[in-house]
Design a protein around this motif. Structure first.
Motif, PDB file in Angstrom:
ATOM      1  N   GLY A  28      21.046  54.410  71.467  1.00  0.00           N
ATOM      2  CA  GLY A  28      22.283  55.163  71.313  1.00  0.00           C
ATOM      3  C   GLY A  28      23.514  54.304  71.438  1.00  0.00           C
ATOM      4  N   LEU A  29      24.621  54.969  71.802  1.00  0.00           N
ATOM      5  CA  LEU A  29      25.902  54.291  71.949  1.00  0.00           C
ATOM      6  C   LEU A  29      26.130  53.842  73.383  1.00  0.00           C
ATOM      7  CD1 LEU A  29      28.279  56.579  69.878  1.00  0.00           C
ATOM      8  CD2 LEU A  29      27.504  54.286  69.304  1.00  0.00           C
ATOM      9  N   GLU A  30      26.836  52.752  73.515  1.00  0.00           N
ATOM     10  CA  GLU A  30      27.227  52.225  74.820  1.00  0.00           C
ATOM     11  C   GLU A  30      28.728  51.972  74.773  1.00  0.00           C
ATOM     12  OE1 GLU A  30      26.448  47.908  76.354  1.00  0.00           O
ATOM     13  OE2 GLU A  30      24.645  49.102  76.701  1.00  0.00           O
ATOM     14  N   PHE A  31      29.476  52.484  75.736  1.00  0.00           N
ATOM     15  CA  PHE A  31      30.926  52.323  75.791  1.00  0.00           C
ATOM     16  C   PHE A  31      31.310  51.447  76.976  1.00  0.00           C
ATOM     17  CE2 PHE A  31      30.225  56.340  73.642  1.00  0.00           C
ATOM     18  CZ  PHE A  31      31.041  56.206  72.537  1.00  0.00           C
ATOM     19  N   GLN A  32      32.371  50.637  76.782  1.00  0.00           N
ATOM     20  CA  GLN A  32      32.878  49.788  77.855  1.00  0.00           C
ATOM     21  C   GLN A  32      34.403  49.871  77.881  1.00  0.00           C
ATOM     22  OE1 GLN A  32      31.440  45.901  76.786  1.00  0.00           O
ATOM     23  NE2 GLN A  32      29.745  46.057  78.222  1.00  0.00           N
ATOM     24  N   ALA A  33      34.964  49.967  79.055  1.00  0.00           N
ATOM     25  CA  ALA A  33      36.403  49.847  79.279  1.00  0.00           C
ATOM     26  C   ALA A  33      36.572  48.777  80.355  1.00  0.00           C
ATOM     27  CB  ALA A  33      36.988  51.175  79.740  1.00  0.00           C
ATOM     28  N   LEU A  34      37.190  47.666  79.995  1.00  0.00           N
ATOM     29  CA  LEU A  34      37.285  46.526  80.899  1.00  0.00           C
ATOM     30  C   LEU A  34      38.736  46.158  81.184  1.00  0.00           C
ATOM     31  CD1 LEU A  34      34.657  44.296  79.074  1.00  0.00           C
ATOM     32  CD2 LEU A  34      34.297  45.638  81.134  1.00  0.00           C
ATOM     33  N   PRO A  35      39.097  45.993  82.451  1.00  0.00           N
ATOM     34  CA  PRO A  35      40.440  45.487  82.762  1.00  0.00           C
ATOM     35  C   PRO A  35      40.499  43.990  82.458  1.00  0.00           C
ATOM     36  CG  PRO A  35      39.179  45.769  84.760  1.00  0.00           C
ATOM     37  CD  PRO A  35      38.322  46.272  83.633  1.00  0.00           C
ATOM     38  N   ARG A  36      41.693  43.495  82.159  1.00  0.00           N
ATOM     39  CA  ARG A  36      41.888  42.064  81.910  1.00  0.00           C
ATOM     40  C   ARG A  36      43.048  41.561  82.747  1.00  0.00           C
ATOM     41  NH1 ARG A  36      41.131  40.510  75.614  1.00  0.00           N
ATOM     42  NH2 ARG A  36      38.994  41.200  75.446  1.00  0.00           N
TER      43      ARG A  36
END
Length: 108
Positions: free
Chosen positions: A3-11
Motif C-alpha cells: 500500500g501507501l506509506e506517508f512521511q512528514a519530516l521536519p528539517r
C-alpha cells in the motif's frame, strides 16, 4: 509493507561556512511512496520547503523542492530492517526582499 506509506519530516538548516551571513533555518518535507511488484522496492513523489534567514538585511532565502524518490527495504532480522532512500528533482530558491531574484536547479 504493502500500500501507501506517508512521511512528514521536519528539517533544520545549519550554516556550514557562512555563519556571518546565514542564521539557523528550518522547514518540512512531505513524501509518499507506494509498493511495486518487486518485494521491498517503493517509489513516490515528495515536496519540501526550507526557509533560511539572512543575518544581513534581515531577509530570508526560501527553497521549494519537488521530486521523486526510491526506497528499498530489506530485513536484517525479524525486528530490524534497513531502508536506503535516494531522491532527485527540481528546486526553486528566492529571496523574500527581492521578488525578482529566483534561482532554479535540479538536485540529486
Amino acid at each position: 509493507m504493502n500500500g501507501l506509506e506517508f512521511q512528514a519530516l521536519p528539517r533544520i538548516s545549519l550554516p556550514a561556512s557562512d555563519a556571518d551571513t546565514y542564521a539557523i533555518g528550518g522547514g518540512a518535507s512531505l513524501a509518499t511512496t507506494f509498493a511495486l511488484p518487486l518485494p521491498g522496492l517503493r517509489l513516490g513523489p515528495q515536496f519540501g520547503f526550507i526557509a533560511q534567514p539572512l543575518q544581513i538585511d534581515a531577509g530570508t532565502v526560501s527553497l521549494i523542492s519537488l521530486g521523486a524518490g526510491a526506497k528499498y527495504s530489506f530485513g536484517i532480522s525479524p525486528r530490524f530492517a534497513l531502508a536506503p532512500y535516494a531522491d532527485g528533482g527540481y528546486f526553486l530558491s528566492f529571496l523574500s526582499d527581492s521578488p525578482g531574484s529566483v534561482g532554479r536547479s535540479v538536485y540529486l
